[in-house]
Design a protein around this motif. Structure first.
Motif, mmCIF file in Angstrom:
data_model
loop_
_atom_site.group_PDB
_atom_site.id
_atom_site.type_symbol
_atom_site.label_atom_id
_atom_site.label_comp_id
_atom_site.label_asym_id
_atom_site.label_seq_id
_atom_site.Cartn_x
_atom_site.Cartn_y
_atom_site.Cartn_z
ATOM 1 N N CYS A 1 0.850 -1.186 0.000
ATOM 2 C CA CYS A 1 0.000 0.000 0.000
ATOM 3 C C CYS A 1 0.884 1.234 0.000
ATOM 4 N N HIS B 1 -0.598 4.285 0.746
ATOM 5 C CA HIS B 1 -1.171 5.206 1.727
ATOM 6 C C HIS B 1 -0.653 4.814 3.114
ATOM 7 N N ASP C 1 -9.761 -7.070 -2.805
ATOM 8 C CA ASP C 1 -9.536 -6.209 -1.642
ATOM 9 C C ASP C 1 -8.245 -6.645 -0.973
ATOM 10 N N GLU D 1 -3.377 -2.216 -1.006
ATOM 11 C CA GLU D 1 -4.095 -1.682 -2.173
ATOM 12 C C GLU D 1 -3.997 -2.688 -3.322
ATOM 13 N N THR E 1 -1.832 -2.071 -6.418
ATOM 14 C CA THR E 1 -0.362 -2.161 -6.446
ATOM 15 C C THR E 1 0.108 -3.427 -7.168
ATOM 16 N N THR F 1 -10.477 0.469 -3.045
ATOM 17 C CA THR F 1 -9.286 1.327 -3.046
ATOM 18 C C THR F 1 -9.547 2.620 -2.282
ATOM 19 N N HIS F 2 -8.471 3.206 -1.757
ATOM 20 C CA HIS F 2 -8.564 4.550 -1.183
ATOM 21 C C HIS F 2 -8.381 5.583 -2.286
ATOM 22 N N THR G 1 -5.353 9.914 5.544
ATOM 23 C CA THR G 1 -4.599 8.910 4.770
ATOM 24 C C THR G 1 -3.109 8.939 5.117
#
Ligand code: SF4
Length: 348
Positions: A48, A50, A97, A101, A104, A128-129, A165
């Motif tokens: 991830c 974030h 999920d 992320e 990626t 995703t964020h 975030t």
């Protein structure tokens, strides 16, 4: 070579490629999770970019507990998905999920294309964020066969979104523009999945609801609404925020009901309303308390853990062993201490 292959180092952690013959059921961080419904959670990557301040899985550059990250070989993952769908015997939703992320994964577009060709896949969704979304990327995702993005934005306030975030570069307004464009110009639908962080963003959810209403998000997929609010949950190995008190479920639902009546927008949906139904689950090969010989194939995801498999390579099992006696290649006897949803934990 049966062990996971070490690819590189990211954020000081080793990144391994999980490939045949490592089983893709059994670990919470990668592979497939079957919770006995027609939705299969598919986890292709633990990485991830974030650093959400409330991240319950301690993901991203600021992680304190992780020692390894995993990427799953695309072809191996597709084979497992095919087999799992055969066992289910019903049409399924694939939800990409994870504890990172999914975007990626270096072959995410190919992976979605492959999944879309599998018999009995009803729809494909991705969580995703949104930090890496661009018009080009959403167009490619849609063309590959993605139907829905579960977008975990927690506020429309640019500064607050950066704080939540943990990423100075994160631009929620840019993400919103992309959603507006993609809703008009691609087949994608969007569902907003904010996390309520008490004292920080509970008053921002109304604005997200207005946004979803204006765009009529959820219409393309036939959902009655498109904001699925999540409760903040702190975990032993997750990140915690000082001075933030976690709500209990009663308080959480009370808040949702209040918002529903204030905004005339539904926030509490029954699983059937969003296409979730019970479906045959995968059998569990090991019982709680059972002692199982385990082959240690690599160090684990978190500190004090090892990645292990049973002798027949049916499941991947997380072995908790802080004794420093465990090492790669050893066969040890592990006692199963968790088997819920076919996610296995064992200890010496
Ligand atoms: S909450 Fe999601 S996006 Fe945020 S750091 Fe954790 S895994 Fe990454």
């Amino acid at each position: 070579m049966k062990d996971p292959r070490r690819l590189t180092k990211i954020y000081g952690r080793d990144v391994y490629l999980i490939k045949s013959p490592i089983p893709l059921v059994g670990h919470v961080a990668f592979g497939i999770i079957d919770r006995g419904t027609n939705v299969l959670q598919v986890r292709p990557s633990t990485l991830c970019f974030h650093s959400c301040i409330y991240c319950s899985v301690d993901s991203g550059p600021q992680s304190k507990w992780r020692t390894s990250e995993f990427l799953v070989d695309r072809e191996w993952l597709v084979r497992w998905i095919e087999e799992m769908i055969k066992i289910k015997g019903v049409k399924v939703e694939i939800l990409l999920d994870g504890v990172g992320e999914p975007l990626t994964h270096p072959e995410i577009i190919k992976l979605i294309k492959d999944i879309s060709k599998i018999n009995n896949v009803k729809c494909i969704a991705l969580e995703t964020h949104g930090g890496s979304l661009s018009k080009k990327l959403v167009e490619r995702l849609s063309n590959a066969g993605l139907n829905r993005i579960n977008l975990s934005i927690d506020t429309l306030d640019r500064e607050k979104a950066r704080i939540l975030t943990g990423s100075k570069w994160y631009d929620v307004r840019k993400i919103i523009n992309i959603v507006e464009w993609a809703y008009e110009n691609t087949n994608l639908d969007f569902v907003l999945t904010p996390v309520i962080v008490p004292g920080i963003n509970e008053n921002d959810i109304e604005e997200l609801i207005e946004f979803a209403k204006q765009l009529r998000l959820g219409n393309k997929i036939g959902w009655p609404s498109a904001v699925l609010v999540q409760k903040l949950e702190t975990h032993k190995y997750g990140r915690k925020i000082d001075h933030v008190e976690e709500w209990n479920w009663r308080r959480f639902y009370k808040w949702l009901k209040y918002l529903e009546s204030k905004t005339h927008y539904r926030l509490i949906l029954r699983p059937e309303e969003i296409g979730i139904r019970k479906a045959k689950g995968l059998p569990k090969p090991f019982k709680l308390g059972e002692r199982v010989p385990l082959i240690i194939v690599e160090k684990g995801w978190l500190k004090g853990e090892f990645l292990a498999v049973d002798k027949n390579y049916r499941r991947t099992i997380t072995l908790i062993d802080t004794s420093k006696k465990a090492s790669k290649g050893k066969i040890v006897l592990g006692k199963i201490i968790r088997n819920k949803d076919n996610i296995f934990l064992a200890k010496r």
